[in-house]
Design a protein around this motif. Structure first.
Motif, mmCIF file in Angstrom:
data_model
loop_
_atom_site.group_PDB
_atom_site.id
_atom_site.type_symbol
_atom_site.label_atom_id
_atom_site.label_comp_id
_atom_site.label_asym_id
_atom_site.label_seq_id
_atom_site.Cartn_x
_atom_site.Cartn_y
_atom_site.Cartn_z
ATOM 1 N N LYS A 98 0.820 -1.204 0.000
ATOM 2 C CA LYS A 98 0.000 0.000 0.000
ATOM 3 C C LYS A 98 0.856 1.257 0.000
ATOM 4 O O LYS A 98 0.477 2.279 -0.547
ATOM 5 C CB LYS A 98 -0.916 0.001 1.225
ATOM 6 N N GLU A 99 2.004 1.185 0.634
ATOM 7 C CA GLU A 99 2.873 2.344 0.741
ATOM 8 C C GLU A 99 4.271 1.983 0.271
ATOM 9 O O GLU A 99 4.620 0.816 0.138
ATOM 10 C CB GLU A 99 2.934 2.813 2.203
ATOM 11 N N ASP A 100 5.070 2.981 0.050
ATOM 12 C CA ASP A 100 6.468 2.760 -0.307
ATOM 13 C C ASP A 100 7.252 2.541 0.977
ATOM 14 O O ASP A 100 8.030 3.394 1.416
ATOM 15 C CB ASP A 100 7.009 3.958 -1.101
ATOM 16 N N ALA A 101 7.027 1.389 1.620
ATOM 17 C CA ALA A 101 7.600 1.109 2.940
ATOM 18 C C ALA A 101 8.632 0.003 2.840
ATOM 19 O O ALA A 101 8.522 -0.905 2.019
ATOM 20 C CB ALA A 101 6.505 0.707 3.922
ATOM 21 N N ASP A 102 9.636 0.094 3.689
ATOM 22 C CA ASP A 102 10.634 -0.964 3.768
ATOM 23 C C ASP A 102 10.106 -2.127 4.592
ATOM 24 O O ASP A 102 9.201 -1.990 5.414
ATOM 25 C CB ASP A 102 11.919 -0.433 4.431
ATOM 26 N N ILE A 103 10.706 -3.301 4.374
ATOM 27 C CA ILE A 103 10.430 -4.453 5.234
ATOM 28 C C ILE A 103 11.029 -4.172 6.609
ATOM 29 O O ILE A 103 12.166 -3.717 6.728
ATOM 30 C CB ILE A 103 11.045 -5.735 4.643
ATOM 31 N N ASP A 104 10.256 -4.427 7.653
ATOM 32 C CA ASP A 104 10.744 -4.199 9.012
ATOM 33 C C ASP A 104 11.866 -5.184 9.324
ATOM 34 O O ASP A 104 11.753 -6.387 9.067
ATOM 35 C CB ASP A 104 9.603 -4.368 10.006
ATOM 36 N N GLY A 105 12.945 -4.676 9.910
ATOM 37 C CA GLY A 105 14.120 -5.504 10.186
ATOM 38 C C GLY A 105 13.876 -6.642 11.158
ATOM 39 O O GLY A 105 14.654 -7.600 11.213
#
Length: 458
Positions: A98-105
């Motif tokens: 949905k968003e330009d979000a990174d994968i959470d570490g």
């Protein structure tokens, strides 16, 4: 296996309902003749969650946030900072698309025990989502020159280092467990110094197999292809030899095709390109054996799970479904196709008692109590289930310096149950669970195939 294809529920198609009772986006029935309704033919559908490498939309939609997966997660139980499989799976999948979000570490703190798959009442493909997220995180966000990446790459590709070590096993065994060397590995690579490295065998299983001249039984009716895995080849060939002798006792011709790692440690570390490389070799050779009339047998439950579930979930390889459909764990196969209980009815063993741990990857295949059920009526042996807790090591997970304490906290319940069980020996089908059991209790650990060999083979 659970069918995880993207299916549409026909009962919720707008076109299947009367015009005046169309179903809106949230599953709420629209009021008939409502003013301002937009004709269906005039709307443009926006793809909110564009399909990625794996189409997991259907699985994400099935998650109704019951948190059953979170309560079954052994990491979340001991690590308050770990958000749990619900976030790592459907919530992160949706956020990423949905968003330009990174994968959470925090995805790298998932141990890949896959208990969440078994716990989910809606068949959400949680571990598949975790595998995709880990792979994306490693490819796009992890520095390939970082200590973590290099360490994880080495641990994932255990077969490569084991093959080299097996050429000089005595030197390798000394060097790997030399105190200063272990201290250096922890400081330089982040491999914990708290664990003793498993010894490499003087003779690998495949060397023994060639030396004995291969199969001693020929049969066109009963034929198996043995996927021995890395650990039974390089470290515990006695398990692989027991498998051979037990299956030959039942009249099976055994094929040992060329093979590479099952990919289990690679999945757990997000090295999906490495896993695919080895999977292509394995699928090609195992599918060829299947075409020649063999079923695929694994003596490690993580290997059988990888071939059965993770390969078809993650890889579009010709023959992968055939391999998945025709793969079995060794004891499981004998219980299906042979009168194993009948054979054991006349067996006698010498007063042995074992604390049995059912591996998480056996649990995912419904096999976590088979050893207890198999040996409960055999004279002279007692196999006691030490509970349903995770061992905590989860392959390479417990070898990482920053994860060692977490892995031991997870394993505490199992250690305690083993110490209260009758006898001072353990049993499990998983080689890394065996490492953790021995590490936490000091007991010798055996595979059920070794006990079957003692009971059935002269």
């Amino acid at each position: 296996m659970t069918d995880r294809t993207d299916e549409t529920d026909d009962t919720h198609r707008p076109g299947d309902q009367p015009e005046q009772h169309r179903v809106t986006d949230g599953g709420v029935t629209a009021a008939p003749g409502r003013e301002g309704a937009i004709p269906e033919e005039d709307t443009n559908v926006t793809e909110v969650f564009p399909e990625g490498n794996l189409d997991l939309r259907a699985g994400a939609d099935n998650c109704y946030k019951c948190t059953t997966c979170d309560t079954s997660c052994p990491v979340a139980e001991v690590d308050e900072e770990f958000p749990g499989p619900k976030f790592q799976g459907p919530e992160q999948w949706r956020l990423k698309r949905k968003e330009d979000a990174d994968i959470d570490g925090s995805i790298m703190s998932c141990s890949n025990c896959m208990r969440c798959d078994s716990a989910c009442p809606s068949d959400v493909p949680l571990s598949q989502m975790h595998n995709e997220a880990r792979g994306e995180y490693v490819d796009d966000q992890m520095d390939a020159l970082s200590t973590e990446y290099v360490r994880n790459r080495i641990l994932s590709n255990y077969r490569t280092s084991a093959e080299l070590a097996s050429k000089v096993p005595q030197l390798a065994n000394f060097a790997m467990n030399f105190g200063p060397a272990r201290w250096v590995m922890e400081k330089v690579l982040g491999v914990t110094k708290e664990r003793e490295f498993p010894e490499f065998a003087e003779q690998t299983f495949r060397e023994w197999w060639r030396e004995r001249g291969g199969a001693h039984v020929q049969s066109s009716e009963k034929r198996i292809a043995y996927f021995h895995g890395c650990y039974s080849n390089y470290n515990t060939p006695e398990v692989a030899k027991a498998m051979v002798r037990v299956f030959e006792h039942f009249g099976y011709e055994i094929l040992v095709p060329p093979q590479k790692c099952s990919g289990t440690p690679m999945f757990a570390n997000g090295m999906l390109d490495d896993a695919r490389r080895d999977a292509e070799t394995n699928v090609e050779n195992l599918a060829s054996a299947i075409a020649d009339g063999a079923d695929v047998i694994a003596s490690c439950t993580s290997c059988s799970l990888s071939l059965r579930q993770e390969y078809p979930e993650l890889f579009d390889i010709d023959g992968v479904e055939d391999v998945s459909d025709n793969t079995f764990e060794a004891v499981e196969y004998l219980r299906i196709y042979e009168d194993l209980e009948g054979e054991l009815a006349d067996a006698e063993l010498d007063g042995q008692s074992f604390g049995y741990h059912g591996p998480c990857h056996a649990r995912n295949q419904g096999l976590h109590r088979q050893a207890v059920e198999l040996f409960r009526d055999v004279d002279g042996v007692r196999v006691e289930d030490v509970g349903d807790s995770c061992s905590g090591i989860s392959g390479t997970y417990g070898w990482k310096e920053e994860k060692y304490d977490t892995s031991m906290k997870i394993g505490e319940e199992m250690f305690e149950h083993m110490k209260h069980a009758e006898g001072e020996a353990g049993m499990t089908e998983c080689p890394t669970c065996a490492m953790q059991m021995e590490h936490g209790t000091g007991y010798d650990i055996y595979h059920p195939l070794e006990l079957l060999e003692d009971a059935l083979v002269d």
